[in-house]
Design a protein around this motif. Structure first.
Motif, PDB file in Angstrom:
ATOM      1  N   GLY A 194       0.788  -1.222   0.000  1.00  0.00           N
ATOM      2  CA  GLY A 194       0.000   0.000   0.000  1.00  0.00           C
ATOM      3  C   GLY A 194       0.819   1.271   0.000  1.00  0.00           C
ATOM      4  N   GLY A 195       2.093   1.174   0.299  1.00  0.00           N
ATOM      5  CA  GLY A 195       2.969   2.343   0.368  1.00  0.00           C
ATOM      6  C   GLY A 195       4.141   2.021   1.269  1.00  0.00           C
ATOM      7  N   GLY A 196       4.946   3.030   1.584  1.00  0.00           N
ATOM      8  CA  GLY A 196       6.112   2.792   2.408  1.00  0.00           C
ATOM      9  C   GLY A 196       7.229   2.141   1.623  1.00  0.00           C
ATOM     10  N   ALA A 197       8.274   1.718   2.344  1.00  0.00           N
ATOM     11  CA  ALA A 197       9.428   1.053   1.729  1.00  0.00           C
ATOM     12  C   ALA A 197       9.315  -0.443   1.981  1.00  0.00           C
ATOM     13  CB  ALA A 197      10.730   1.601   2.305  1.00  0.00           C
ATOM     14  N   ASN A 198       9.092  -1.206   0.918  1.00  0.00           N
ATOM     15  CA  ASN A 198       8.832  -2.640   1.041  1.00  0.00           C
ATOM     16  C   ASN A 198       9.860  -3.463   0.283  1.00  0.00           C
ATOM     17  OD1 ASN A 198       5.994  -2.429   2.326  1.00  0.00           O
ATOM     18  ND2 ASN A 198       5.844  -1.132   0.513  1.00  0.00           N
ATOM     19  N   LEU A 199       9.929  -4.743   0.650  1.00  0.00           N
ATOM     20  CA  LEU A 199      10.815  -5.687  -0.020  1.00  0.00           C
ATOM     21  C   LEU A 199      10.018  -6.915  -0.422  1.00  0.00           C
ATOM     22  CD1 LEU A 199      13.604  -6.955  -0.805  1.00  0.00           C
ATOM     23  CD2 LEU A 199      13.733  -7.779   1.563  1.00  0.00           C
ATOM     24  N   TYR A 200      10.172  -7.302  -1.685  1.00  0.00           N
ATOM     25  CA  TYR A 200       9.642  -8.591  -2.152  1.00  0.00           C
ATOM     26  C   TYR A 200      10.814  -9.409  -2.646  1.00  0.00           C
ATOM     27  CZ  TYR A 200       7.493 -12.195  -5.015  1.00  0.00           C
ATOM     28  OH  TYR A 200       7.150 -13.409  -5.562  1.00  0.00           O
ATOM     29  N   GLN A 201      10.959 -10.612  -2.130  1.00  0.00           N
ATOM     30  CA  GLN A 201      12.030 -11.514  -2.543  1.00  0.00           C
ATOM     31  C   GLN A 201      11.418 -12.861  -2.919  1.00  0.00           C
ATOM     32  OE1 GLN A 201      15.867 -11.468  -2.588  1.00  0.00           O
ATOM     33  NE2 GLN A 201      15.027 -13.067  -3.904  1.00  0.00           N
ATOM     34  N   SER A 202      11.515 -13.232  -4.194  1.00  0.00           N
ATOM     35  CA  SER A 202      10.991 -14.530  -4.595  1.00  0.00           C
ATOM     36  C   SER A 202      11.900 -15.635  -4.078  1.00  0.00           C
ATOM     37  CB  SER A 202      10.879 -14.611  -6.121  1.00  0.00           C
ATOM     38  OG  SER A 202      12.152 -14.497  -6.718  1.00  0.00           O
ATOM     39  N   GLY A 203      11.321 -16.822  -3.934  1.00  0.00           N
ATOM     40  CA  GLY A 203      12.108 -17.959  -3.488  1.00  0.00           C
ATOM     41  C   GLY A 203      12.866 -18.597  -4.627  1.00  0.00           C
ATOM     42  N   ALA A 204      13.650 -19.614  -4.290  1.00  0.00           N
ATOM     43  CA  ALA A 204      14.457 -20.285  -5.313  1.00  0.00           C
ATOM     44  C   ALA A 204      13.590 -20.978  -6.349  1.00  0.00           C
ATOM     45  CB  ALA A 204      15.399 -21.282  -4.652  1.00  0.00           C
ATOM     46  N   ALA A 205      12.396 -21.377  -5.943  1.00  0.00           N
ATOM     47  CA  ALA A 205      11.504 -22.081  -6.871  1.00  0.00           C
ATOM     48  C   ALA A 205      10.085 -21.548  -6.749  1.00  0.00           C
ATOM     49  CB  ALA A 205      11.545 -23.577  -6.610  1.00  0.00           C
ATOM     50  N   ALA A 254      12.270 -10.359  -8.271  1.00  0.00           N
ATOM     51  CA  ALA A 254      11.418 -11.405  -8.848  1.00  0.00           C
ATOM     52  C   ALA A 254      12.305 -12.299  -9.707  1.00  0.00           C
ATOM     53  CB  ALA A 254      10.297 -10.783  -9.666  1.00  0.00           C
ATOM     54  N   THR A 255      13.138 -13.085  -9.062  1.00  0.00           N
ATOM     55  CA  THR A 255      14.206 -13.807  -9.753  1.00  0.00           C
ATOM     56  C   THR A 255      13.823 -15.221 -10.177  1.00  0.00           C
ATOM     57  OG1 THR A 255      15.098 -14.382  -7.571  1.00  0.00           O
ATOM     58  CG2 THR A 255      16.035 -12.462  -8.679  1.00  0.00           C
ATOM     59  N   SER A 256      12.617 -15.657  -9.875  1.00  0.00           N
ATOM     60  CA  SER A 256      12.155 -16.959 -10.358  1.00  0.00           C
ATOM     61  C   SER A 256      10.673 -16.867 -10.672  1.00  0.00           C
ATOM     62  CB  SER A 256      12.429 -18.053  -9.320  1.00  0.00           C
ATOM     63  OG  SER A 256      11.692 -17.813  -8.135  1.00  0.00           O
ATOM     64  N   GLY A 257      10.196 -17.784 -11.497  1.00  0.00           N
ATOM     65  CA  GLY A 257       8.807 -17.769 -11.883  1.00  0.00           C
ATOM     66  C   GLY A 257       8.512 -16.732 -12.956  1.00  0.00           C
ATOM     67  N   ASN A 258       7.267 -16.760 -13.442  1.00  0.00           N
ATOM     68  CA  ASN A 258       6.788 -15.781 -14.409  1.00  0.00           C
ATOM     69  C   ASN A 258       5.971 -14.743 -13.649  1.00  0.00           C
ATOM     70  OD1 ASN A 258       7.851 -17.450 -16.464  1.00  0.00           O
ATOM     71  ND2 ASN A 258       5.971 -18.661 -16.473  1.00  0.00           N
ATOM     72  N   ASN A 259       6.402 -13.487 -13.677  1.00  0.00           N
ATOM     73  CA  ASN A 259       5.844 -12.494 -12.774  1.00  0.00           C
ATOM     74  C   ASN A 259       5.267 -11.287 -13.506  1.00  0.00           C
ATOM     75  OD1 ASN A 259       6.963 -13.772 -10.191  1.00  0.00           O
ATOM     76  ND2 ASN A 259       8.814 -13.498 -11.409  1.00  0.00           N
ATOM     77  N   PHE A 260       4.256 -10.693 -12.887  1.00  0.00           N
ATOM     78  CA  PHE A 260       3.706  -9.416 -13.327  1.00  0.00           C
ATOM     79  C   PHE A 260       3.935  -8.420 -12.210  1.00  0.00           C
ATOM     80  CE2 PHE A 260       0.342  -6.234 -13.335  1.00  0.00           C
ATOM     81  CZ  PHE A 260       0.446  -5.734 -14.630  1.00  0.00           C
ATOM     82  N   ILE A 261       4.604  -7.318 -12.531  1.00  0.00           N
ATOM     83  CA  ILE A 261       4.950  -6.321 -11.522  1.00  0.00           C
ATOM     84  C   ILE A 261       4.417  -4.974 -11.972  1.00  0.00           C
ATOM     85  CG2 ILE A 261       6.840  -5.165 -10.312  1.00  0.00           C
ATOM     86  CD1 ILE A 261       8.502  -7.738 -10.939  1.00  0.00           C
ATOM     87  N   ALA A 262       3.596  -4.366 -11.131  1.00  0.00           N
ATOM     88  CA  ALA A 262       3.058  -3.034 -11.405  1.00  0.00           C
ATOM     89  C   ALA A 262       3.646  -2.079 -10.375  1.00  0.00           C
ATOM     90  CB  ALA A 262       1.538  -3.038 -11.347  1.00  0.00           C
ATOM     91  N   ALA A 263       4.584  -1.244 -10.807  1.00  0.00           N
ATOM     92  CA  ALA A 263       5.264  -0.320  -9.909  1.00  0.00           C
ATOM     93  C   ALA A 263       4.637   1.058 -10.042  1.00  0.00           C
ATOM     94  CB  ALA A 263       6.755  -0.265 -10.239  1.00  0.00           C
TER      95      ALA A 263
END
Length: 447
Positions: free
Chosen positions: A124-135, A152-161
């Motif tokens: 929703g806001g602020g400073a956040n971290l998203y870290q995908s897993g190895a699988a 978003a280093t694994s998987g097929n991802n959609f990112i809306a920044a």
């Protein structure tokens, strides 16, 4: 813009979070509305995320974890709780599950470490971290107006920044990024699609293919070794890499720097600045004044109606081609030996110091050949109108292709002079004016 999303908090209470950013607000409100419907149906199990889970929700029930304690670090149970609501006013840490969850966080700052499932994460806001897993699976990450870090280093991802300044690092999957802030986006081995709609983005390609739709201004794209396609914005800069590159300009003036790979650049409605490199370069000019600074490899350059094409190059073998409109082809600063082709309109050609070749089209062309021993080529049936401003008798040559054996002698015999310039007329109604020349000889022709 700030909105609030509220979900049932258990025992008749509720939990609410502030949410910023258009997409995040929509996603959070849909999340909250769904859980309210589930709660109204009596199918929602709400659990404090900081408390031990003694049993998973029974079949047919939906599990919701609510986190309100700043500084908490929690792990999502392996099964049963597919929804997570982080309403804490301060930083939290959440470890995802192997099955994946839907998470909505407020503005406190959430660090989310994905498990092996497919997640839907809304910050929703602020400073956040998203870290995908190895699988990790295929996930959706939507940021608010804060400054987020997304791996978003694994998987097929959609990112809306949204409108913050975000760092987005991609991996081996097929990824789509929609950027409306000032973001740094780094692709890797996977296929990447980026839509940039504002200004100040820095987009880096990897070894995978990359497609960039630049609807903003002042963005920078640095391609990698993969195939790159860029649909340009305005006042942006594009560095192509060792893979093949395509740039399609729009309404703005952009800078394109070719790389080691083959580059194809289409000009738009404003002038473009293009730098060649060691790879082959093809430039199709648009309107306005376009400048191409050649690299070590020769280029093929096409003009456009009403446009000006200016070449700076030391390489040999460049081709400059006019089309159907009125165009200007300039190679006055090119020192190599190049080839020019006029079109069907009214063209102006200014060449450089090399030994150049000029092939006339069906229109009217004024040529300044520059230095070197130049060759002017006219084909029977073109009915060209050619004015040569600096023909060097004894050095430059005219080649008549397809004409009869006596064409040269007849043309010289019937030549006229006007204002100190000799005018030749050929049998196909071609007319050639040699400015400042009155003593043409048969040795000035190749037939």
């Amino acid at each position: 813009m700030v909105s609030y999303a509220s979900v049932p908090g258990g025992a008749g209470s509720s939990a609410a979070v502030p949410v910023t950013g258009t997409r995040s607000i929509q996603a959070a409100q849909q999340f909250a509305a769904h859980l309210q419907d589930v709660s109204n149906a009596g199918s929602l199990v709400v659990q404090d995320a900081t408390q031990p889970v003694t049993a998973a929700p029974s079949a047919g029930m939906t599990g919701l974890l609510v986190l309100s304690k700043p500084g908490a670090s929690v792990t999502v149970p392996a099964a049963g709780f597919g929804y997570f609501f982080d309403s804490a006013a301060g930083p939290t840490t959440v470890q995802g599950s192997a099955l994946g969850i839907q998470l909505v966080a407020g503005t406190g700052g959430t660090s989310y470490f994905a498990g092996g499932g497919s997640d839907s994460v809304t910050f929703g806001g602020g400073a956040n971290l998203y870290q995908s897993g190895a699988a990790s699976g295929n996930s959706t990450v939507q940021s608010g107006t804060g400054n987020d870090t997304i791996y978003a280093t694994s998987g097929n991802n959609f990112i809306a920044a949204d409108t913050g300044s975000n760092l987005i690092e991609l991996g081996k999957g097929n990824n789509v990024v929609v950027s409306t802030g000032q973001d740094v986006i780094a692709a890797s081995t996977g296929a990447t699609t980026v839509g940039a709609s504002t200004s100040g983005d820095a987009i880096f390609g990897g070894s995978g293919s990359m497609l960039v739709s630049d609807g903003g201004t002042g963005n920078v794209v640095v391609a990698g070794s993969g195939t790159t396609q860029i649909f340009a914005g305005a006042s942006s800069t594009y560095y192509l890499g060792s893979g093949s590159g395509l740039v399609v300009a729009g309404t703005g003036s952009d800078i394109t720097v070719a790389g080691k790979g083959a580059a194809l650049v289409y000009g738009g409605s404003a002038g473009q600045l293009v730098f060649g490199n060691s790879g082959s370069l093809t430039f199709v000019g648009g309107a306005g004044s376009n400048t191409v600074v050649g690299g070590t490899s020769s280029g093929t350059l096409f003009g456009s109606s009403g446009g000006t094409l200016n070449l700076f190059s030391q390489a040999n073998g460049n081709l400059l081609v006019a089309g159907s409109g009125n165009e200007t082809l300039i190679g006055a600063s090119a020192s190599g030996s190049n080839s020019y082709f006029s079109g069907s309109g009214s063209d102006v050609i200014l060449a450089g110091a090399g030994n150049d070749a000029f092939t006339m089209g069906t229109g009217s062309t004024t040529v300044t050949g520059g230095g070197g021993a130049n060759l002017y080529i006219l084909a029977d049936g073109a009915a060209s109108k050619l004015v040569i401003t600096d023909f060097h008798v004894g050095l430059d040559k005219l080649a008549l292709e397809g004409f009869g054996a006596g064409e040269v002698a007849t043309a010289i015999a019937k030549a006229t002079t006007s204002g100190g310039s000799e005018i030749l007329s050929l049998s196909d109604k071609t007319q050639i004016t040699f400015v400042g020349v009155t003593t043409l000889h048969s040795t000035d022709f190749v037939q």
